[in-house]
Design an enzyme around this catalytic site. Sequence first.
Site, PDB file in Angstrom:
ATOM      1  N   GLU F 114       0.846  -1.200   0.000  1.00 38.57           N
ATOM      2  CA  GLU F 114       0.000   0.000   0.000  1.00 38.57           C
ATOM      3  C   GLU F 114       0.887   1.259   0.000  1.00 38.57           C
ATOM      4  O   GLU F 114       0.617   2.225  -0.733  1.00 38.57           O
ATOM      5  CB  GLU F 114      -0.912  -0.009   1.224  1.00 38.57           C
ATOM      6  CG  GLU F 114      -2.116  -0.944   1.096  1.00 38.57           C
ATOM      7  CD  GLU F 114      -1.780  -2.434   1.143  1.00 38.57           C
ATOM      8  OE1 GLU F 114      -0.655  -2.789   1.552  1.00 38.57           O
ATOM      9  OE2 GLU F 114      -2.650  -3.242   0.774  1.00 38.57           O
ATOM     10  N   ASP F 128       2.648  13.532 -14.520  1.00 41.00           N
ATOM     11  CA  ASP F 128       1.528  13.936 -15.378  1.00 41.00           C
ATOM     12  C   ASP F 128       1.353  15.449 -15.413  1.00 41.00           C
ATOM     13  O   ASP F 128       1.139  16.043 -16.472  1.00 41.00           O
ATOM     14  CB  ASP F 128       0.232  13.285 -14.884  1.00 41.00           C
ATOM     15  CG  ASP F 128      -0.967  13.662 -15.748  1.00 41.00           C
ATOM     16  OD1 ASP F 128      -0.843  13.587 -16.985  1.00 41.00           O
ATOM     17  OD2 ASP F 128      -2.020  14.018 -15.194  1.00 41.00           O
TER      18      ASP F 128
END
Lengths: 160, 160, 160, 160, 160, 160
Positions: F114, F128
Amino acid sequence: MSKLTHLDADGRASMVDVTDKDTTFREAVVRGRVRMQPETLKLIIEGGHKKGDVLTVARIAGIQAAKRTHELIPLCHPLMLTGIKVELTPNEADSCVDIEARCKVSGQTGVEMEALTAASVAGLTIYDMCKAVDRGMTIDAIHLVEKKGGKSGHWQLGED
Amino acid sequence: MSKLTHLDADGRASMVDVTDKDTTFREAVVRGRVRMQPETLKLIIEGGHKKGDVLTVARIAGIQAAKRTHELIPLCHPLMLTGIKVELTPNEADSCVDIEARCKVSGQTGVEMEALTAASVAGLTIYDMCKAVDRGMTIDAIHLVEKKGGKSGHWQLGED
Amino acid sequence: MSKLTHLDADGRASMVDVTDKDTTFREAVVRGRVRMQPETLKLIIEGGHKKGDVLTVARIAGIQAAKRTHELIPLCHPLMLTGIKVELTPNEADSCVDIEARCKVSGQTGVEMEALTAASVAGLTIYDMCKAVDRGMTIDAIHLVEKKGGKSGHWQLGED
Amino acid sequence: MSKLTHLDADGRASMVDVTDKDTTFREAVVRGRVRMQPETLKLIIEGGHKKGDVLTVARIAGIQAAKRTHELIPLCHPLMLTGIKVELTPNEADSCVDIEARCKVSGQTGVEMEALTAASVAGLTIYDMCKAVDRGMTIDAIHLVEKKGGKSGHWQLGED
Amino acid sequence: MSKLTHLDADGRASMVDVTDKDTTFREAVVRGRVRMQPETLKLIIEGGHKKGDVLTVARIAGIQAAKRTHELIPLCHPLMLTGIKVELTPNEADSCVDIEARCKVSGQTGVEMEALTAASVAGLTIYDMCKAVDRGMTIDAIHLVEKKGGKSGHWQLGED
Amino acid sequence: MSKLTHLDADGRASMVDVTDKDTTFREAVVRGRVRMQPETLKLIIEGGHKKGDVLTVARIAGIQAAKRTHELIPLCHPLMLTGIKVELTPNEADSCVDIEARCKVSGQTGVEMEALTAASVAGLTIYDMCKAVDRGMTIDAIHLVEKKGGKSGHWQLGED
């Protein structure tokens, strides 16, 4: 009298409230099969001898689908599965791949839907990977064979 | 010689590259059934006369699952389905619910996996909603019956 | 002084750490409504007399959305809801559908976001199914009415 | 006569088949608001002067939710949104945060559900981040204000 | 002057509006590696000689993750990828597994995020499957090596 | 001898069955970085002085991704994380953004996957948002630095 637990007194679909159920160990085993042409099965087995990819991908897809059962089946509860096992066995006698899915949880509701979903999606994935050579494959006989835990205790197919 | 398109030259699982395929209209029809005890089917039908909820929920679940096929089946492409239809018909003669799923798209790859997924998840949802009264239900005979579009043109079951 | 718990000391968004909170029973009830033209409501009710599909689909959508709250609301914790109930009641006096969503869990954090999400998505689904006849519908007054469990105990709207 | 397009001739919920609709540019604008205590709004604004995190997180949540509309709303089609914009403006006069969501696509079906979903989830996220100080907040008046493209052309609120 | 396209004039995060961009063929290639102990790599390779499962599972995970990029990366657009390829090559000289991910689409926005996501999740999956024997593995040097299509044309690493 | 726990006796990928493991407090800390041009880092920092949006969005994306780890990594178990923290620190000396992700749970299996997923997706999101000005950024050195709980107790990088 027996009734559909997912419909309330007015016949409306609803989620069963499991708030007051005990947390117990639960397990479910489901079997099914993908029937196919003998040549298709042969391609899977031969691939299997080398890399086993069709069955590996299908096994992985089944495991992943079990984790998403509560998203797919509208009235299923979210569950923290502690074990998911999907076994895919080529069966030349019956010209099929035998599917067995087993799910485990310590929880307030059973895991048969998770095992059924794992088995179904494993079967669908076998179809996907072989459909170019055999459109007539059939996903067949997806059924619960054993269920442990919860109020109903241990159940095995054929005992009812 | 025919081969499994999802395995590359080295036998490794891979997504078929459809970049250069034509965008054409595609349609697929899948059928299957959920076998059950006559009493279970009766409960569904009676519920159906009032609210039809078991079949409505299962139909919705099937439609939603079709939209998530590319998440469930590892090597499926994302698709912008333009039509999804799931019909569920109680069949007292055979003591089952008959499933028919139909998917449509204008795209570069077929929609049989979407229709197969819709039919399977509709069947699983019927199981979920009735399992309190009938653990022995079986999801059976999920198979493609018709496929239109793409390089292979129009295919119907039994024609091969 | 009161402060926004989802911002840390430097004002940056963060998930509240509930590791040390007690696991207690939690429940939340949310209400809201979808306002619409009287004719639209009439179509829903008439459909309801036959099949009730608009409200059934919306109820299912609300239940499913509750299960995905932690995916939609960035700083919500994943939760294992044990009960989700969505009631949708046509209200001709106010020309709306009244929404009530109720969520339950035994956990370390409250379930008001789950109930709010269920109510909102049920409302959005009603909009979707009726938008062809009534673009001016409004999803209105989505608000918490009751909350049980956790450090803050029992809270009811109007008590603050 | 007007009818609910998501119900077929037998009143069963179904997805509208858009296969034969033209691909055109579509746009939808939705507005709504989250009403709250003046002190709550002040905390958001002050945070905003420093980092703006409540509104940033809510804006991001709204954008992400728009992309998942077809998963949340059962009969929505998957769409390839080309633009999603969520604006959140503190409004001290009305003690609320004003929400405006705008979605664009070149496709066969409108994007009002995507904009409504974006606005609703942005509102829910504001609730989540401020609920520790103000449980009585209300998500209010989520409604379509403008819609372009498709057979129905340009529609603006108040024009019907 | 160059600027961050995901921030609007006021510095707020927003999705780039690609509505008016041309639909062109796009491709992106990403490389990276998972560094590990030589003994760990040996276990992968030996497994690989038999079933290749670590690398098969990681490859599948990478392909599936690419399809979910727009869910993971908040401001990415949904895309209909037509090709995804993930290659994982054991590299004994550098004691690592080399990762190469390649994505293709005909669309209005590039696919580098999809290829980066595929490579990253493939690497994470290798970590997951080997972590019991080697906690110190490192996912390293995930970077774009080539990009085709769109306004910027053909780009290769080292050319800037 | 050490072995890969995700492969069963026959070398097939499978989920580790944690049914019989104790539920204990677990924590994992992961670090990594995104290397970039000094000018890119400057744009992030300047944005940060105003709104901090690049880092806020990336932090949110990392938190959300941690919650979906079991969907992304095929053999990971679902977990009810009680705490997720992602810190992103501009580092001008090394021309990078330093990433630290920390996850907590009370469960039967560790949370390193995780934390690794949170760190990776935070890094991908930075890429991005800045890719329009710097295609050559690299996501680097994603690695576990600390792990608490479970049978293996407290582990810190460099101790093995």
